[in-house]
Design an enzyme around this catalytic site. Structure first.
Site, short mmCIF file in Angstrom:
data_model
loop_
_atom_site.label_atom_id
_atom_site.label_comp_id
_atom_site.label_asym_id
_atom_site.label_seq_id
_atom_site.Cartn_x
_atom_site.Cartn_y
_atom_site.Cartn_z
N SER A 14 12.70 6.24 -2.76
CA SER A 14 14.12 6.20 -3.11
C SER A 14 14.66 4.87 -2.59
CB SER A 14 14.86 7.35 -2.41
OG SER A 14 14.81 7.19 -1.00
N ALA A 15 15.90 4.62 -2.89
CA ALA A 15 16.60 3.45 -2.35
C ALA A 15 15.86 2.13 -2.67
CB ALA A 15 16.78 3.58 -0.83
N THR A 72 8.40 -0.85 -2.49
CA THR A 72 7.67 -2.12 -2.47
C THR A 72 7.76 -2.75 -1.09
OG1 THR A 72 7.99 -2.53 -4.83
CG2 THR A 72 7.58 -4.44 -3.45
N GLY A 93 14.81 -1.69 -9.24
CA GLY A 93 14.73 -0.42 -9.96
C GLY A 93 16.07 0.25 -10.17
N GLU A 94 17.01 -0.04 -9.26
CA GLU A 94 18.33 0.58 -9.44
C GLU A 94 19.38 -0.42 -9.92
OE1 GLU A 94 19.20 3.81 -6.31
OE2 GLU A 94 17.80 2.46 -5.30
#
Lengths: 752, 158, 291
Positions: free
Chosen positions: A508-509, A513, A707-708
């Site tokens: 998450s967050a 990586t 990603g977000e």
């Protein structure tokens, strides 16, 4: 010998071949001997008093093994939750949201379970439900949670589960040249991963095993253990790669129930939710945000006051964290001399909200970016320029005592400005919008990795990260490959089994990586150190005479491959070299409102051009540009597809997605027919993603997470563009054709 | 009239099966539960998402909207039937190459729909690809790469 | 889904007998794209499903008959869209059929099934209405012809009695050159159900026919013979007034797809656009000399 550099290459996604052939087994594809099928029974409406559950007819259906209700379980009923253990395993006394199950039918076949579930008669009395921010704040409204669940909480007799005040300076002491003050609304939307939820549990020799596509195996493990009052070690979670998570598969839902059923019946039990049932179980936290922003004449932000009211649903899930994390950084990537954010997490008789890509930031960004765009219009400043004037420089603190701006954000802004051709003449009925999104990454978390260098120098990596489409396996393989001088094709990544992989906080967050990547690097460093020791001993030289680089052991007698070094050092008894790595980032800080400083900031600039049909309100997104500050793109194709995917998802909440409730709290648009998400015909005509790489992140080779970013500012960008194209000011998402049409009608009727 | 099972002979991926099927079980149910061909996925079960797309006599259909008993004597092709002799179909290769695959759950349905599209229209425009795949939802948002993949597959098949 | 029986008759008589069976609650299965959804949701609880796909008398071809085309009961939307004769003479029907769901849906969904499902928002029905389609009904008492304009009695309801089915649909060729167009409003650009839909036909004889869906309990068609809707007309006010008379019967409602006010406003917007497109097509047709 030089090894190819695996970093910065768009290496083929590990697992892509299995996915294009249909060979990959998702959780619902697993087969179990002797499995029993579960079907949940719910009542209509959001809140009902459960008077009686009549199971007689259901139990007569051939093949039915049991029909479980709350009263069958040890009392007081076990409650679970990742932050607060507030959610009962089955609804007890009262249902608190539309879709909360009252009974669980277990049968030998799916048909028998379905038939029996339809025969369970629930005598339920509808009760008034709290369904909105306003209702939650009304002191006369019913209480969603029993105050006895929050014994020491001064707020226990309200529907405010938690409230915070963040900020610095004193906004009431300043006199801005311009004050803009509005309410903004962000709708209830649902994740709609193409894989619906599925849960399987079976008792085993050690305890119980649960198969579910969860993003966070170790969270689930501890929550189930706590619900069963068992040691953690006796609960095993196996998580096949999810068919899409986006946060909706992060936090426990029916796993405790399935564990209880499996243990009672002594057999594997399997629950596959329909898409409609899946919608009922997870959603994004909806919000009403009141923003009062003060600017000077040059467009610089002087003060920012935000009241962020988030409707988190019937149970806390991770909703409290969504509210605090997003509100803390709600002012965005701007110098804000005076700030005050008062945030509330509000209970309601609605689906428990949970993590959803962006984690509260899309909601906050919608408000703050719209304010900036409006200020630009009123002050006669270009919307790109006004943002430029407020951007902190790299290294500058914009939240006192916290992680400073850690990227060249102005470069991303300039990049998007160019790529969209921001200053080109605008055609009729067209508009442009730009927005910045800033999200705090992980604040205090831990990732551990085990890397095993086998006798032939092939590699296994054991990692608790979940590969749910973002390509985590590939990136970790590339890192291990680089560190050990091995082709990623000779690296096997094992994920998703708590009995095999070491601890990881969560996927998450946008943290994996950085955290898991660094853990893998450290594990590889340990391997190289051990290789050095082994080689020195085998060659009977001092360790200082040995140099271990990726792929090669350099000795006074010449270079050896890793395999040769191990053969020389371990001999015929063989063996392997195991490295363990751990990354905890800046660590836990109890005095910090979030428990720690953001490890890095995820920054994205989104720019968009749209065309609006002024007679119908229909929107065509003609061009979308994304410029993200990623530090280092370890796999550029994977970063780009994540950014594009997040933006496409954001087009959904910007233009078409909204869960619609009737007066009783029933969701009227469950399912794919009436809950509209973007299709392949709804994407922007042109889509460009730009990656800003200055190797200035805390992760491997200067990487940050991604990603977000794509979903953070897209609402503000599309909103600005639509408002410009249509000549309106809409402050509620989604901007459906009808909503735009109504705004146009209002604007026209206000003309002199 | 009988509520019992009905004998049905179906050819799936060029193999013949003689099955006894309950009328209310869909082709999707039978493929996944009886034939253990789990490559075809279940999502909305109402023909809106395309995850369950298979070919029936060469035409793309939502297997959740077909009762298995309707298909006596018919030919079905699922995602498992596209690769031949271990070699991926050019469409499958293209999906890997362009980064069209993220979580992968929508991919079998997408590829089967693309297979029908390219069989009937070997050189589709971007708009035609969009129309051909309009019935396949992807929540990972991979559409632009999926478009690239189908275009790439079209050119490599020529 | 609840279990049910399955019949696969081979003749029309067997099919009618199965539908008329007083001991059963039968339901016809053609393409299944509406039926299976309703079965899954529990809206229908048949005891037996009668599959038409083995009934040779229910054709899956479009045949030329005197003065027009006859669309057999098993003809799919894909076949409609691809048929050269339909494309030539019934352009608006092709447009409408093209937006029914996705390719996967259109490969199974039949035109007759779309009609008999009788959704007020069915996309093909406004097109069939402006072309004056006629339903060929077969049943225990024999055959009868019903103009499609008289076929629908309410949302989801038709004139079909127990044991009756739609054997085919006749599309009479227009007697004079016409231009026709289909239009609709949706919530997204992708596959969607219509918020409103409509079809307009402008004839070279100066008359016009417009049909509307999703704005009343059933789709309906109206004719204008005033000449105000003739192609090439320049009196915008008269045209607007004539169009409004054509949809005066509309009784739009508010539902999850749109509000009453929006639907009413879109009737105005879309009837105008559809007229323009239909009139342009007629003009082009006359100019190019085809009939």
């Amino acid at each position: 010998m030089t090894t190819p550099d695996w970093i910065g290459r768009s290496h083929e996604r590990i697992g892509a071949r299995d996915r294009v052939t249909g060979a990959l087994r998702y959780t619902a594809d697993l087969s179990f001997d002797d499995v029993l099928h579960v079907k949940l029974v719910q009542v209509g409406g959001a809140r009902s008093a459960i008077r009686k559950v009549d199971r007689c007819e259901a139990l007569k259906v051939p093949g039915v093994e049991c029909v479980l209700i709350a009263d069958d379980l040890p009392q007081p009923i076990a409650r679970f939750g990742p932050a607060f253990a507030d959610r009962p395993i089955l609804a007890t006394g009262e249902t608190k949201f539309f879709g909360e199950p009252v009974a669980a039918v277990v049968a030998k076949t799916k048909d028998a379970a379905d038939a029996a579930a339809a025969l369970v008669q629930v005598d339920a009395e509808p009760l008034p439900a709290v369904l909105s921010v306003e209702q939650a704040l009304d002191p006369d409204s019913a209480l969603v949670q029993d105050p006895s669940l929050r014994p020491k909480d001064p707020l226990a007799h309200s529907n405010t589960l938690r409230e915070w005040t963040f900020g610095w300076g004193n906004p009431s002491e300043v006199a801005p040249d311009l004050v803009i003050e509005h309410d903004y609304r962000f709708p209830m939307v649902t994740h709609f991963a193409i894989e619906p939820h599925v849960f399987i549990a079976a008792p085993d020799a050690n305890g119980v095993t649960i198969w579910t596509p969860t993003q966070h195996v170790f969270v689930l493990q501890r929550v189930v253990a706590a619900a069963l009052k068992w040691p953690i070690a006796k609960v095993r979670i196996v998580a096949p790669d999810p068919g899409g998570g986006f946060g909706g598969k992060g936090w426990p839902k029916f796993e405790p129930l399935l564990a209880v059923l499996a243990l009672r019946l002594g057999r594997p039990v399997r629950l596959v939710l329909t898409l409609e049932e899946t919608f009922q179980q997870a959603r994004r936290t909806s919000a009403r945000i009141h923003a009062k922003t003060g600017f000077d004449r040059a467009g610089r932000i002087v003060s920012q006051e935000l009241n962020t009211d988030f409707l988190i649903g019937a149970y806390a899930d991770i909703g409290v964290r969504v509210v605090s994390k997003a509100s803390y950084a709600a002012c965005g990537p701007y110098r804000t001399p005076h700030a005050k954010v008062t945030a509330r997490a509000l209970l309601s008789h609605t689906t428990p909200s949970t993590a959803f890509r962006g984690f509260g930031t899309p909601q906050a960004s919608w408000a703050v970016e719209s304010q900036l765009t409006e200020a630009a219009g009123l002050l006669g400043i270009d919307p790109v320029e006004i943002r430029r004037r407020n951007l902190p420089r790299k290294g500058e603190a914009f939240i006192p005592n916290d992680t400073p701006a850690d990227g060249d954000w102005a470069a991303a802004l300039a990049s998007a400005e160019r790529a969209l051709d921001w200053h080109a003449p605008l055609a009729k009925n067209r508009g442009r919008g730009i927005a910045l999104g800033l999200k705090s990454s992980s604040t205090a978390s831990a990732s551990q990795a085990i890397v095993r260098l086998h006798y032939d120098a092939s590699v296994s990596v054991l990692s608790g990260t979940s590969d749910m489409g973002q390509g985590a396996r590939t990136v970790l393989a590339q890192i291990a490959g680089k560190e050990l001088g091995v082709s990623p094709d000779r690296v096997v990544i094992t994920m998703g089994d708590t009995s095999i992989v070491p601890y990881d906080s969560s996927t998450s967050a946008s943290r994996s990586t950085v955290f898991m990547g660094n853990a893998v690097i450290k594990a590889c460093e340990q391997i190289r150190r051990q290789l050095r020791v082994i080689a020195a001993r085998a060659l009977e030289v001092d360790e200082s005479a040995i140099d271990v680089v990726p792929g090669e052991v350099r000795t006074p007698k010449g270079a050896m491959s890793y395999a040769e070094a191990m053969q020389a050092g371990l001999g015929p008894p063989r063996g392997e070299i195991i490295g363990v790595g751990e990354e905890r980032g800046g660590g836990y800080r109890p005095e910090h409102p979030l428990g720690g400083r953001p490890e890095f900031w995820e920054f994205m600039c989104t720019a968009v051009e749209v065309e609006v049909d002024p007679d119908t309100g229909m929107v065509d997104v003609t061009r979308l540009v994304l410029a993200s500050d990623v530090g280092k793109a370890l796999n550029p194709q994977q970063v780009e597809t994540q950014d594009e995917g997040a933006a496409t998802m954001g087009v959904g909440h910007s233009l078409m997605e909204e869960l619609i409730l009737d007066g009783s709290g029933r969701i009227v648009n469950l399912g794919a027919m009436d809950y509209r998400i973007p299709t392949i015909q709804d994407i922007p005509r042109e889509l460009h993603s730009v990656l800003i790489e200055n190797e200035d992140g805390p992760g491997p080779y200067g990487a940050k997470g991604a990603g977000e970013g794509g979903i953070l500012g897209i609402g503000g960008a599309i909103g600005a563009a639509v408002n410009q194209a249509a000549g309106v000011k809409i402050r509620d998402l989604p901007l459906t054709p009808e909503r735009i049409w109504r705004a146009i009608q209002s604007a026209r009727s206000e003309l002199p | 009239m009988s509520l019992g099972k009905i004998p049905v002979g179906i050819e799936v991926n060029q193999r013949s099966f003689n099955l006894e099927i309950s009328p209310h079980h869909t082709l999707l149910d039978v493929l996944r539960d009886e034939l253990r061909l789990t490559g075809t996925k279940e999502c909305c079960s109402e023909g809106e998402c395309g995850a369950c797309t298979v070919l029936v006599n060469g035409q793309a259909v939502c297997s959740c909207l077909v009762l298995a008993v309707e298909l006596d004597g018919q030919k079905v092709t699922t995602i498992e039937g596209l690769a031949s002799d271990g070699h991926l179909d050019p469409i499958q290769e293209a999906f890997v190459t362009t980064g069209a695959v993220q979580c992968g759950f929508c991919i079998p349905g997408m590829i089967v729909a693309a297979r029908q599209l390219l069989s009937s229209n070997p050189n589709p425009s971007r708009a035609e690809i969009q129309e051909g795949l309009a019935g396949n939802l992807c929540r990972c948002g991979g559409y632009s790469r999926i478009l690239d993949a189908v275009a790439l597959a079209a050119s490599s098949r020529r | 889904m609840r279990p049910f029986g399955y019949l696969r008759p081979t003749t029309l008589d067997q099919t009618i007998a199965a539908l008329a069976d007083p001991e059963a609650k039968p339901y016809l299965l053609a393409g299944g794209t509406d039926l299976i959804v309703r079965l899954r949701r529990g809206h229908l609880r048949p005891t037996v499903v009668v599959d038409t796909k083995g009934v040779r008398d229910l054709r899956n071809e479009i045949v030329s008959v005197d003065g027009g085309l006859r669309v057999g009961a098993r003809v799919t939307m894909t076949s409609i869209v691809g048929d050269a004769r339909v494309r030539e003479h019934f352009q608006a029907l092709v447009e409408a059929a093209s937006v029914v769901g996705s390719v996967q849906i259109r490969n199974r969904a039949t035109l007759t099934g779309n009609i008999c499902n009788a959704s007020p928002a069915a996309d093909t029905v406004p097109a069939l209405l402006i072309y004056g389609a006629v339903a060929n009904v077969a049943g225990p008492a024999g055959s009868r012809r019903v103009p499609l304009a008289d076929f629908f009695t309410g949302p989801g309801r038709t004139v079909l009695g127990r044991g009756e089915l739609l054997e085919s649909v006749d599309l009479p060729l227009p007697k004079a050159p016409v231009g026709a167009a289909f239009g609709r409003i949706t919530r997204r650009r992708g596959v969607d159900l219509a918020t409103i839909n409509l079809c307009g036909l402008v004839s070279s004889d100066g008359t016009a026919r417009f049909a509307f869906g999703a704005v009343a309990p059933t789709p309906f068609v109206s004719v204008d013979e005033s000449g105000a809707l003739a192609a090439g007309g320049s009196d915008q006010a008269a045209r607007r007034a004539a169009l409004r008379r054509l949809f005066a019967r509309a009784r739009p409602i508010t539902d999850v797809r749109g509000s009453l006010a929006y639907r009413a406003a879109m009737l105005d917007v879309m009837s105008d656009r559809t007229w323009t497109l239909a009139a342009t097509r007629l003009t082009e047709r006359l100019r190019s000399g085809s009939s």
